[in-house]
Structures are given as C-alpha cells and as structure tokens.
Motif scaffolding. Structure first.
Motif, PDB file in Angstrom:
ATOM      1  N   TYR B 102      26.966   6.463 -14.707  1.00 18.70           N
ATOM      2  CA  TYR B 102      26.277   6.584 -15.996  1.00 18.70           C
ATOM      3  C   TYR B 102      26.665   5.428 -16.923  1.00 18.70           C
ATOM      4  O   TYR B 102      25.811   4.743 -17.469  1.00 18.70           O
ATOM      5  CB  TYR B 102      26.618   7.930 -16.639  1.00 18.70           C
ATOM      6  CG  TYR B 102      25.940   8.133 -17.981  1.00 18.70           C
ATOM      7  CD1 TYR B 102      24.727   8.804 -18.069  1.00 18.70           C
ATOM      8  CD2 TYR B 102      26.502   7.636 -19.162  1.00 18.70           C
ATOM      9  CE1 TYR B 102      24.083   8.980 -19.284  1.00 18.70           C
ATOM     10  CE2 TYR B 102      25.875   7.798 -20.385  1.00 18.70           C
ATOM     11  CZ  TYR B 102      24.667   8.466 -20.448  1.00 18.70           C
ATOM     12  OH  TYR B 102      24.045   8.631 -21.647  1.00 18.70           O
ATOM     13  N   GLU B 124      18.926   8.436 -17.922  1.00 21.39           N
ATOM     14  CA  GLU B 124      18.442   9.497 -17.026  1.00 21.39           C
ATOM     15  C   GLU B 124      17.075   9.161 -16.433  1.00 21.39           C
ATOM     16  O   GLU B 124      16.806   9.460 -15.269  1.00 21.39           O
ATOM     17  CB  GLU B 124      18.419  10.841 -17.767  1.00 21.39           C
ATOM     18  CG  GLU B 124      19.820  11.452 -17.800  1.00 21.39           C
ATOM     19  CD  GLU B 124      19.949  12.633 -18.750  1.00 21.39           C
ATOM     20  OE1 GLU B 124      18.951  12.987 -19.415  1.00 21.39           O
ATOM     21  OE2 GLU B 124      21.067  13.193 -18.822  1.00 21.39           O
ATOM     22  N   LYS B 125      16.258   8.488 -17.223  1.00 20.60           N
ATOM     23  CA  LYS B 125      14.929   8.117 -16.737  1.00 20.60           C
ATOM     24  C   LYS B 125      15.049   7.090 -15.602  1.00 20.60           C
ATOM     25  O   LYS B 125      14.436   7.244 -14.544  1.00 20.60           O
ATOM     26  CB  LYS B 125      14.101   7.542 -17.901  1.00 20.60           C
ATOM     27  CG  LYS B 125      12.660   7.253 -17.528  1.00 20.60           C
ATOM     28  CD  LYS B 125      11.818   6.980 -18.755  1.00 20.60           C
ATOM     29  CE  LYS B 125      10.466   6.386 -18.396  1.00 20.60           C
ATOM     30  NZ  LYS B 125      10.525   4.966 -18.023  1.00 20.60           N
ATOM     31  N   ALA B 127      17.722   6.492 -13.779  1.00 22.09           N
ATOM     32  CA  ALA B 127      18.427   7.100 -12.645  1.00 22.09           C
ATOM     33  C   ALA B 127      17.436   7.887 -11.794  1.00 22.09           C
ATOM     34  O   ALA B 127      17.499   7.861 -10.555  1.00 22.09           O
ATOM     35  CB  ALA B 127      19.542   8.005 -13.146  1.00 22.09           C
ATOM     36  N   ASP B 128      16.502   8.552 -12.443  1.00 23.13           N
ATOM     37  CA  ASP B 128      15.498   9.328 -11.738  1.00 23.13           C
ATOM     38  C   ASP B 128      14.583   8.401 -10.934  1.00 23.13           C
ATOM     39  O   ASP B 128      14.305   8.618  -9.766  1.00 23.13           O
ATOM     40  CB  ASP B 128      14.690  10.128 -12.767  1.00 23.13           C
ATOM     41  CG  ASP B 128      13.662  11.006 -12.081  1.00 23.13           C
ATOM     42  OD1 ASP B 128      14.044  11.698 -11.112  1.00 23.13           O
ATOM     43  OD2 ASP B 128      12.488  10.977 -12.485  1.00 23.13           O
ATOM     44  N   THR B 133      20.129  10.185  -9.779  1.00 26.54           N
ATOM     45  CA  THR B 133      20.398  11.329 -10.655  1.00 26.54           C
ATOM     46  C   THR B 133      21.630  12.129 -10.229  1.00 26.54           C
ATOM     47  O   THR B 133      22.443  12.533 -11.057  1.00 26.54           O
ATOM     48  CB  THR B 133      19.160  12.247 -10.705  1.00 26.54           C
ATOM     49  OG1 THR B 133      18.042  11.432 -11.016  1.00 26.54           O
ATOM     50  CG2 THR B 133      19.314  13.332 -11.739  1.00 26.54           C
ATOM     51  N   GLU B 134      21.787  12.291  -8.905  1.00 27.29           N
ATOM     52  CA  GLU B 134      22.895  13.108  -8.383  1.00 27.29           C
ATOM     53  C   GLU B 134      24.248  12.403  -8.515  1.00 27.29           C
ATOM     54  O   GLU B 134      25.284  13.028  -8.394  1.00 27.29           O
ATOM     55  CB  GLU B 134      22.672  13.395  -6.886  1.00 27.29           C
ATOM     56  CG  GLU B 134      21.309  13.961  -6.541  1.00 27.29           C
ATOM     57  CD  GLU B 134      21.178  15.393  -7.014  1.00 27.29           C
ATOM     58  OE1 GLU B 134      22.088  16.178  -6.704  1.00 27.29           O
ATOM     59  OE2 GLU B 134      20.188  15.709  -7.711  1.00 27.29           O
ATOM     60  N   LEU B 136      25.401  10.275 -11.045  1.00 24.40           N
ATOM     61  CA  LEU B 136      25.742   9.706 -12.359  1.00 24.40           C
ATOM     62  C   LEU B 136      27.223   9.812 -12.721  1.00 24.40           C
ATOM     63  O   LEU B 136      27.757   8.975 -13.446  1.00 24.40           O
ATOM     64  CB  LEU B 136      24.888  10.359 -13.458  1.00 24.40           C
ATOM     65  CG  LEU B 136      23.444   9.850 -13.527  1.00 24.40           C
ATOM     66  CD1 LEU B 136      22.649  10.620 -14.566  1.00 24.40           C
ATOM     67  CD2 LEU B 136      23.403   8.361 -13.843  1.00 24.40           C
TER      68      LEU B 136
END
Lengths: 210, 333
Positions: B102, B124-125, B127-128, B133-134, B136
């Motif tokens: 992150y 988050e956007k 990472a997606d 996402t998993e 971070l």
C-alpha cells in the motif's frame, strides 16, 4: 552496600539515558549530513571538513577528551564533577561515533532505491525523511544500541574522574579500598545493563526488518 | 504530437581519467500514445539513454524536449516537477523494503499534500486494476518477482504520468510472468493512452508491444523506425545475435553450405505473409527449394514471417530475382 549499588546504578542509567538521547539527537543529523555531502558534487569540501572532525574526535581517548573539555564543561555546566558534567562529556564523545555508524548504514542503501526515490520526484528533505531513514531504520536501531553500550563503558571511565555511577563506586570502594566484591557487583550490573540494551536493540531491529 | 524529442544527445562517463563516450549523437522522437523499444546488445548504452530521459544522468550536450520543454537545462531541484510526470519501472523493481505494498504504491501521492481518503481511494483503484488488492499489506520481501513488478508498475502510474520509462521490466521474470506483465503494460497503455519507452534485449517484448524501435550499437543509433522495418532491416548476423533459437538453427544451416546451393533469408510483412508466394514463384522453374528455418510471428501491427531457404538448380538466380519482387525483404546469405 545495596543502597549504594542502587544509587550508583541509578546514576549510570541517568547518564546513559540522557547522553544517549542527546547523541542520537545530534549524531543522526550529523550522519545524514555526512551521507548527503559525500554524495553531492560541489559539497565534497564540506564533507572533507566534517569527515576529518569526526575522525579527530573519535581518535581522542575518552579520558583525554574529558580532560581537554574541562574548561568548556566548566563554562557550560558550571561544574566539572557529577553526572551532568559527565553527560556533556559523554555526548561530545558519542556524537561522532553515532554519526559515523549512521553514515555507514546510510551507505548500504541500494542505488536502485535511490534511483527509485529520485525518479519519483522526491526533494532532498523528502528523500531523507521518507526514504533514507525509514529504509535504514532497523540498522539505525542496532547502531543506537551499540552506541548505548559504548556509553555504559564510557560512564565507567568517567567514574574515575568523579562522574558518579557504577564506575566510580567500583574504583572508590573496590580499587582504592581493596573491596573486590564491590568491583564484582559493579561489573555484574554493568554486564547486565549491556545485555539488556543489546537484547532490546536486537529485538526491535528484527521486528522492524521486513 | 511528439511527447519526447531527443536531439543530438551525447553522454560521456569519466572513469579513472578515461572518457567513455556512452551515447553518440542520438536523435529520435516519440509520439503521444506510442510504445518505443530501445534495443541493443549489452553495453550498447540502452539503460544510459533511458536514464538521461528523466535526467538521472545528465547528458554532456544535446536536447531532450519533453512536452515542449528542454529538460537538459534543468538541475536536480528544478527537474522535480518533470520527474513527477514521468513514471519509471525498473528491472529489479526497486521497491521500498520497509514499506508495505500500500505505502509503496501510495508513495508518489504521499509526497504531495493530498487528502488521506483520496489517496486510499486511488491506491485501491489501481490495486484492483493491476490485481494487487489481496497483497496491499504484504512487504516486498514476501512477494514474488511478478507481484513486485506489478507494484512497481502501480507505483509508476498512480500519479497519471504522461510518459512511462521501463528499464528491462521483464528480464528478472520467467516467460509466463513476462507474458502476463506485458499484457498488463499493453492493456494500461491502451486504456490510459500512455506513452511508453522501454529498454529491452528480449525480442519477444519488442514484437509483442512496440510500435517503434530504436536500435543502439555501441552508443550510436543504428536504426530508428517501425518495428517490422526493424526486423526486416536486421542482417542475418544481427538476428543471430538477438535470437537464441535462430542462432542455433543458423549454425546448423551453415554446415550444409556448398557451391551448388544458395541460402536466402526472406522476410514477409502484413497482408502477403500468409500467401504461398514461394510455391507460386517456384512452380514452373527447374529448382529445388528446401525450407531450413521458418517462423511467422504476430507483431503488434500485423503478421511478420521470416524464412531461410536452401535453393539448388539451374534457375536459382532467376528464382531469387523473381521472389525478391514479391516479398518484403530478401537477402542472400
């Protein structure tokens, strides 16, 4: 006897704590300054001066440094004996030591990380506060514990010239009055303090290392 | 519109009193939305060239015009706003070891005065989008190479830069992950209309993603142009320097050499790649044609084929002459 040992232990802690804190406060920025000036073109002269000063102060044996500092101690602290005068001497001796240790750790920062930080557009200050120090933090904790243990040893030496603490107790009672048991107790306590610092430093440093 | 133009760039290193001329008079330009591949053998100056583009190396002379501004005139302080507009992805990822995924991705935003909530939303956007996402909360040492490079890519695009520099982005990764990362790069470049300059020695990377190629030879730019032109322009010797598989085949081929036999390398490009040009040409002639090596590959802008043929018979020279008119490129080896 126990009372005296406790009092002396307290004094040692007091001296190590404050001189340690002050050495970190001044030593780490000096380390940063050494690192930065050694790497920027045009600041090599500043580095040369700082580097030489650090070497000089680190070469002087602590007991000699204390003697050399007597006039300055007198002016700044008001006295040359007691724990506060010793804290001043200890700090002066430990700052260059801390700075050099810090600089050495900064130098281990991989060039790739430096490239990364520069490419992302960090200013000098952002580089120091967000990359240089956080990335070497586990090493800096180890450095700090090494320096604290050094300070424990130095307090014992300072004890010989009236700083108080376990060093003075060992010399006054043990060495001058041949009470070797007191020397033994003092040494045991000093070893325990060193062990404690080493243990804590290692634990924190390992936890921070990702 | 050009996003970057490089004009007569020269770079030297001082090493033990010796001046090493790393880049010699390099000029090229990159248009917005293009992917340019900088290729060449080790030591040709590829990475040095890339590093001058965001002034990690300061060139001796020449210009680098980035969005109408000559950045070679800037210093370490004034170049900062430019660097923020140029994302960089490194061969060895160069993530911050003591920050989790992150904070690595958020790092460029944390340098600005941006609201924490806003940062969280953007991290988050991304990472997606990139499939992190998993991960971070993980630290770089806990990630695989492919995952680390995803973080590197996410970190480089979170500020919505205008240009991305990739320094051998896949050479520390295995072929499978390389493909995934390249697809990701291609996908991002299309979605965001990003301009990308990538250094690579891997011809698969060039074939898969590059619109144009800059080919460096010992510090000079020996070719600059469209990818298919680049592959057609390579001499047989150069192809064998770049492609392992070709090299092995080519060495076997050379052992068959004799006076009656001729060897030719033929290159097809675009629409006629899949046509039976060779058989049509050979049909009525008294010759023998033997295919020793052949490959058809999909470049970004169309199919590209290359063959090595062994020809014997009286009409060999005629065949070569006729064939030359029908193919993109032909070379007698």
């Amino acid at each position: 006897m126990v009372e005296q040992l406790l009092k002396a232990t307290g004094e040692t802690f007091y001296m190590v704590f404050f001189s340690g804190f002050l050495s970190l406060l001044f030593g780490l920025p000096l380390g940063v300054l050494l690192y930065i000036t050694s790497r920027s073109e045009g600041k090599k002269k500043i580095y040369f001066v700082l580097d030489t000063l650090v070497n000089i102060f680190r070469s002087i044996p602590f007991i000699i440094l204390v003697l050399l500092l007597i006039p300055l101690t007198k002016v700044l602290i008001g006295t040359i004996i007691g724990s506060n005068a010793a804290i001043f001497n200890l700090t002066i001796a430990a700052i260059p030591f801390m700075a050099r240790l810090a600089e050495n750790s900064f130098n281990t920062l991989p060039s790739g990380i430096i490239d990364s930080a520069r490419s992302l557009g960090t200013t000098n200050w952002q580089f120091i506060s967000k990359v240089l120090i956080p990335e070497t933090l586990p090493d800096q904790i180890s450095n700090f514990s090494v320096m604290l243990i050094n300070l424990v040893t130095y307090t014992a030496i300072a004890g010989a010239v009236g700083a108080g603490g376990l060093g003075q107790l060992a010399i006054n009672y043990g060495y001058y009055r041949f009470q070797w048991d007191v020397v033994l107790y003092c040494v045991i306590i000093l070893v325990l303090i060193s062990q404690l610092i080493q243990f804590a430093g290692k634990k924190i440093s390992t936890n921070l290392r990702k | 519109m050009n996003i970057v133009s490089v004009e007569n760039l020269n770079l030297t290193y001082e090493e033990k009193g010796n001046k090493n001329h790393i880049l010699k008079d390099i000029s090229f330009e990159v248009e917005k939305g293009e992917i340019l591949g900088i290729v060449g053998l080790s030591g040709a100056g590829k990475t040095s060239l890339l590093r001058t583009l965001n002034l990690l190396h300061k060139p001796d002379n020449g210009k680098i015009i980035f969005e109408q501004e000559d950045i070679t005139k800037l210093n370490e302080k004034t170049v900062i706003p430019i660097r923020k507009k140029i994302g960089v992805v490194f061969q060895h990822f160069n993530l911050f070891r003591n920050k989790n995924v992150y904070n690595n991705i958020a790092f460029p935003l944390l340098l600005e005065k941006i609201d924490k909530e806003e940062i969280k939303k953007r991290v988050e956007k991304i990472a997606d989008e990139i499939g992190l996402t998993e991960r971070l909360n993980a630290y770089p040492s806990q990630l695989s190479g492919g995952e680390q490079q995803r973080v590197g890519i996410a970190r480089s695009i979170i500020t919505n830069p205008d240009l991305i520099l990739l320094d051998e982005p896949t050479s520390a990764l295995d072929p499978m992950i390389t493909k995934i990362i390249l697809d990701l790069v291609l996908d991002i470049s299309i979605k965001r209309g990003l301009t990308i300059i990538t250094v690579t020695h891997d011809m698969d990377v060039v074939k898969r993603i590059c619109d144009k190629v800059a080919y460096l030879k010992k510090g000079t730019l020996s070719f600059f142009g469209e990818t298919h032109e680049f592959f057609a322009s390579l001499t047989t010797k150069e192809v064998s320097e770049f492609e392992n598989e070709f090299l092995t085949d080519f060495e076997k081929i050379k052992k068959r050499e004799s006076d009656e036999k001729k060897f030719i390398r033929v290159v097809f490009w675009g629409a006629n790649t899949h046509e039976s040009v060779i058989w049509d040409t050979a049909k009525d002639m008294d010759i023998n044609v033997n295919i020793l090596y052949g490959k058809i590959e999909e470049l970004k802008k169309g199919p590209f084929g290359s063959l090595i043929l062994e020809i014997s018979g009286k009409q060999s020279m005629n065949f070569i002459k006729n064939l030359k008119e029908k193919v993109y490129y032909l070379e007698v080896i």
